[in-house]
Design a protein around this motif. Sequence first.
Motif, PDB file in Angstrom:
ATOM      1  N   GLU A  28      22.854  13.016  24.362  1.00 46.40           N
ATOM      2  CA  GLU A  28      23.927  11.553  24.074  1.00 46.40           C
ATOM      3  C   GLU A  28      24.128  10.388  23.944  1.00 46.40           C
ATOM      4  O   GLU A  28      23.669  10.259  24.791  1.00 46.40           O
ATOM      5  CB  GLU A  28      25.304  12.241  25.419  1.00 46.40           C
ATOM      6  CG  GLU A  28      26.544  11.546  24.793  1.00 46.40           C
ATOM      7  CD  GLU A  28      27.823  11.562  26.176  1.00 46.40           C
ATOM      8  OE1 GLU A  28      28.019  11.876  26.292  1.00 46.40           O
ATOM      9  OE2 GLU A  28      26.937  11.542  27.619  1.00 46.40           O
ATOM     10  N   LYS A  38      27.601   7.582  16.019  1.00 49.03           N
ATOM     11  CA  LYS A  38      27.804   8.603  15.182  1.00 49.03           C
ATOM     12  C   LYS A  38      26.645   8.710  13.629  1.00 49.03           C
ATOM     13  O   LYS A  38      25.814   9.970  13.508  1.00 49.03           O
ATOM     14  CB  LYS A  38      28.782   8.862  14.376  1.00 49.03           C
ATOM     15  CG  LYS A  38      29.693  10.267  14.075  1.00 49.03           C
ATOM     16  CD  LYS A  38      31.014  10.067  13.933  1.00 49.03           C
ATOM     17  CE  LYS A  38      31.443  11.557  13.460  1.00 49.03           C
ATOM     18  NZ  LYS A  38      33.001  11.277  12.851  1.00 49.03           N
ATOM     19  N   ALA A  41      23.299   9.373  15.355  1.00 52.10           N
ATOM     20  CA  ALA A  41      23.342  10.813  16.628  1.00 52.10           C
ATOM     21  C   ALA A  41      23.150  11.412  14.893  1.00 52.10           C
ATOM     22  O   ALA A  41      21.567  12.855  15.502  1.00 52.10           O
ATOM     23  CB  ALA A  41      24.447  11.500  16.929  1.00 52.10           C
ATOM     24  N   THR A  49      24.680  13.925  19.692  1.00 47.47           N
ATOM     25  CA  THR A  49      26.323  14.027  20.357  1.00 47.47           C
ATOM     26  C   THR A  49      26.741  12.811  20.596  1.00 47.47           C
ATOM     27  O   THR A  49      25.428  11.377  21.124  1.00 47.47           O
ATOM     28  CB  THR A  49      26.707  15.055  21.722  1.00 47.47           C
ATOM     29  OG1 THR A  49      26.331  14.509  22.881  1.00 47.47           O
ATOM     30  CG2 THR A  49      26.463  16.880  21.716  1.00 47.47           C
TER      31      THR A  49
END
Lengths: 206, 206
Positions: A28, A38, A41, A49
């Motif tokens: 994460e 984002k 990721a 995430t």
Amino acid sequence: MSSISFIGLGGMTNAIAARAVKGGNTVELMGRDAAKAKSLAATLGGGATVGTFGAVPTGDIVVLAVPYTSAVQVAAQYGSALAGKILIDISNTFNADATGVVTPEGTSGAQEIAEVVPESAHVVKAFNTVFGHVLTQEGSRDVLFAGDDAEAKATVSAFVTSLGLRPLDAGGLEMARWLEGVGPLLMGLAQNGAGFNIALGINTLN
Amino acid sequence: MSSISFIGLGGMTNAIAARAVKGGNTVELMGRDAAKAKSLAATLGGGATVGTFGAVPTGDIVVLAVPYTSAVQVAAQYGSALAGKILIDISNTFNADATGVVTPEGTSGAQEIAEVVPESAHVVKAFNTVFGHVLTQEGSRDVLFAGDDAEAKATVSAFVTSLGLRPLDAGGLEMARWLEGVGPLLMGLAQNGAGFNIALGINTLN
């Protein structure tokens, strides 16, 4: 395999998270810049995430990967959200010319961070003795770590191994000062002939 | 090749002097126990001589190889006898349980020693990051060093190379604090799983 949350979206998070995904860990990412989180990721893949900066991390292990100048403040901001977590402090504490550290005598960045998190959070110092750009390169490196909780250290040790790196226990959290002292030392070596593409290793002799 | 005087007759002198003789250097031994010095000189061979403790050393390089607890006092006792010499401080400064150092913040054993020797003596910190019993074993090890005088460091570097070891410059004498911090760090690693037969190395990556 572990579930890991990263606070901070810089070079060290990039380097460690890439190895974490490759090692089958759940990742994460938490940063102030949600768009950047984002994007990182997506680059990482492996089901990484994005979490909300300041919220309770999903990972059992939380890697605090922000510059030391803001590390204590960020740890304090998370506060009770870190209850029960293993918090890995990776910060380097050296001063502007990298000849000394900014923390006072008798303490360390890791210990200062431990002061502001819940008692149920276990701070482990690790990764600060390896340059981020070295971690992005293939190959095993030695990752020295220190902490007061044996169970937390065993978990961190297994995590480091999952990254294709070799964990080496240096003792209690008071040893963080000397791990952090490796920061200026590596910088000194780099700037006095060795160059920056170096890694500290502990060789076991026959 | 260099001419080297050792002050102190312990394990580190044994280990470094044996390599020094093998490397073709001229060796002088100075200790409070003249019989012990004579015996060690005979064991070393290579024309090693015995000097008088406190007198002017014959070597251009003087290795101060006494425990840190007496190092400053011994350096002060030599005083003007060290004028113009390169003085290598090899001491480790860690405290009784090897989790910290005995020198105050902002200084180091090497800097404390530099305070009590003539200005024309150049103090170089070296060898404290390698265990003595490791130096007695065959093979090249990394010897990290620090000092303020470039010429003195070049001489020490050549001496280290003559011992079959690899010299690595960490910067000015202020870096001695972090070299000395490697002392507790190696002890911590040794006592927490790595064992004592370890050597710190700086690996240059491709």
